[in-house]
Enzyme design. Structure first.
Site, short mmCIF file in Angstrom:
data_model
loop_
_atom_site.label_atom_id
_atom_site.label_comp_id
_atom_site.label_asym_id
_atom_site.label_seq_id
_atom_site.Cartn_x
_atom_site.Cartn_y
_atom_site.Cartn_z
N SER A 15 -12.75 -67.07 -26.79
CA SER A 15 -14.14 -66.83 -26.41
C SER A 15 -15.09 -67.47 -27.41
O SER A 15 -14.67 -67.93 -28.48
CB SER A 15 -14.43 -65.32 -26.33
OG SER A 15 -14.28 -64.72 -27.61
N ASP A 57 -2.67 -61.97 -34.41
CA ASP A 57 -3.52 -61.15 -35.27
C ASP A 57 -3.60 -61.86 -36.61
O ASP A 57 -2.63 -61.88 -37.38
CB ASP A 57 -2.91 -59.75 -35.43
CG ASP A 57 -3.69 -58.86 -36.39
OD1 ASP A 57 -4.69 -59.33 -36.97
OD2 ASP A 57 -3.28 -57.71 -36.59
N SER A 147 -21.22 -68.73 -42.23
CA SER A 147 -22.35 -68.22 -41.47
C SER A 147 -23.61 -68.44 -42.28
O SER A 147 -23.57 -68.46 -43.52
CB SER A 147 -22.19 -66.73 -41.19
OG SER A 147 -23.41 -66.16 -40.71
N TYR A 160 -20.21 -58.61 -44.15
CA TYR A 160 -20.15 -59.88 -43.41
C TYR A 160 -20.56 -61.04 -44.32
O TYR A 160 -19.89 -62.07 -44.38
CB TYR A 160 -21.07 -59.80 -42.20
CG TYR A 160 -21.02 -61.00 -41.30
CD1 TYR A 160 -19.91 -61.26 -40.50
CD2 TYR A 160 -22.10 -61.88 -41.22
CE1 TYR A 160 -19.87 -62.37 -39.67
CE2 TYR A 160 -22.07 -62.99 -40.38
CZ TYR A 160 -20.95 -63.23 -39.62
OH TYR A 160 -20.91 -64.33 -38.79
N PHE A 193 -26.14 -68.03 -32.43
CA PHE A 193 -25.58 -68.73 -31.28
C PHE A 193 -25.35 -67.76 -30.12
O PHE A 193 -25.17 -66.56 -30.30
CB PHE A 193 -24.25 -69.38 -31.66
CG PHE A 193 -24.40 -70.74 -32.27
CD1 PHE A 193 -24.00 -71.89 -31.59
CD2 PHE A 193 -24.94 -70.89 -33.54
CE1 PHE A 193 -24.15 -73.15 -32.15
CE2 PHE A 193 -25.09 -72.14 -34.11
CZ PHE A 193 -24.70 -73.27 -33.42
N THR A 195 -23.08 -66.14 -28.23
CA THR A 195 -21.69 -65.71 -28.30
C THR A 195 -21.61 -64.34 -27.62
O THR A 195 -22.64 -63.71 -27.35
CB THR A 195 -21.22 -65.59 -29.76
OG1 THR A 195 -22.02 -64.60 -30.42
CG2 THR A 195 -21.33 -66.93 -30.48
#
Length: 254
Positions: A15, A57, A147, A160, A193, A195
């Site tokens: 995805s 995973d 990111s 994050y 984005f 997503t």
């Protein structure tokens, strides 16, 4: 690097940015292995592009090693292009307003985003070292996903931002270490984005987010991320650097 005919591994390929990358690389003639924790969706993308899929995973080192070996066996050649797109964006304050700590979330985000990336990079490099150099002298390229939050993370993004900051920070030392065998390492730091995570937000929230993007004044298209991946793969002089792909956005504190 000429992408046509090369084996590409893409994590998170079921995805979002990963699926767009898998599709684009396949359209350029790459033999794509789609790796994702959602095996069914990974298989759907692989069937669509004539590739190979495996449930994986990325926090499980053995599973990653097995996936790299399986892709190498399936295509009868080692990977040349490796793209780490798998990740999670869980958010939490260090200590919430209710006094609850978030060490469990921090641990999970680091395990997926950082250790997962390092796992695939490690076993992909091991496989690449068996390949003969291309005309450019390179054996392959590792493209990791950081990111924009690694430089301007927002409140609640400590985990994050830490995970993506680590991905950015290890880019140069990894590139230096892998220079001798001719393996490049580049990180792409996308901004905001379209997503699955963004698409789950209410429209008014999305519009508020878009207000902060100077130009183009919209969310990024995953196809644009995929195009950057291809550009990095093609350009043998791109190495050891982090590329922001964000429409000039700088994230506000919240």
């Amino acid at each position: 690097m000429n992408i046509d005919g090369q084996v590409a591994l893409v994590t998170g390929g079921a995805s979002g940015l990963g699926a767009a990358t898998a599709r684009h690389l396949a359209s350029l003639g790459a033999k794509v292995a789609v790796l994702d924790h959602d095996g069914d969706k990974a298989a759907q993308v692989a069937d669509e592009i004539g590739g190979f899929s495996q449930r994986c995973d990325i926090t499980d080192e053995t599973a990653v090693a097995d996936a790299v070996a399986a892709a190498k066996a399936r295509f009868d050649q080692p990977p040349r292009i490796v793209v780490n797109c798998a990740g999670v964006g869980l958010a939490a304050r260090i200590v919430g307003r209710d006094g609850k700590v978030s060490t469990d979330i921090f641990r999970k985000v680091i395990a997926v985003n950082l250790f997962g990336t390092y796992h695939l990079m490690t076993y992909a490099v091991q496989a690449m070292m068996d390949a003969a150099p291309l005309e450019t002298g390179e054996r392959g390229v590792i493209i990791n996903t950081a990111s924009a939050a690694y430089e301007d993370g927002q409140i609640g993004q400590t985990a994050y931002a830490a995970s993506k900051g680590a991905i950015a920070a290890m880019c140069l030392p990894a590139a230096r270490e892998l220079a001798r065998p001719g393996i490049r390492v580049v990180a792409i730091a996308p901004g905001l984005f379209h997503t699955p995570m963004m698409e789950s937000l209410p429209e008014e929230t999305t519009q508020e987010i878009v207000k902060n993007i100077p130009f183009p004044h919209r969310l990024g298209d995953p196809a644009e991320f995929a195009q950057m991946v291809a550009d990095v793969a093609r350009n043998a002089y791109l190495n050891g650097t982090v590329i922001r792909l964000d429409g000039a956005v700088r994230l506000p504190p919240r």
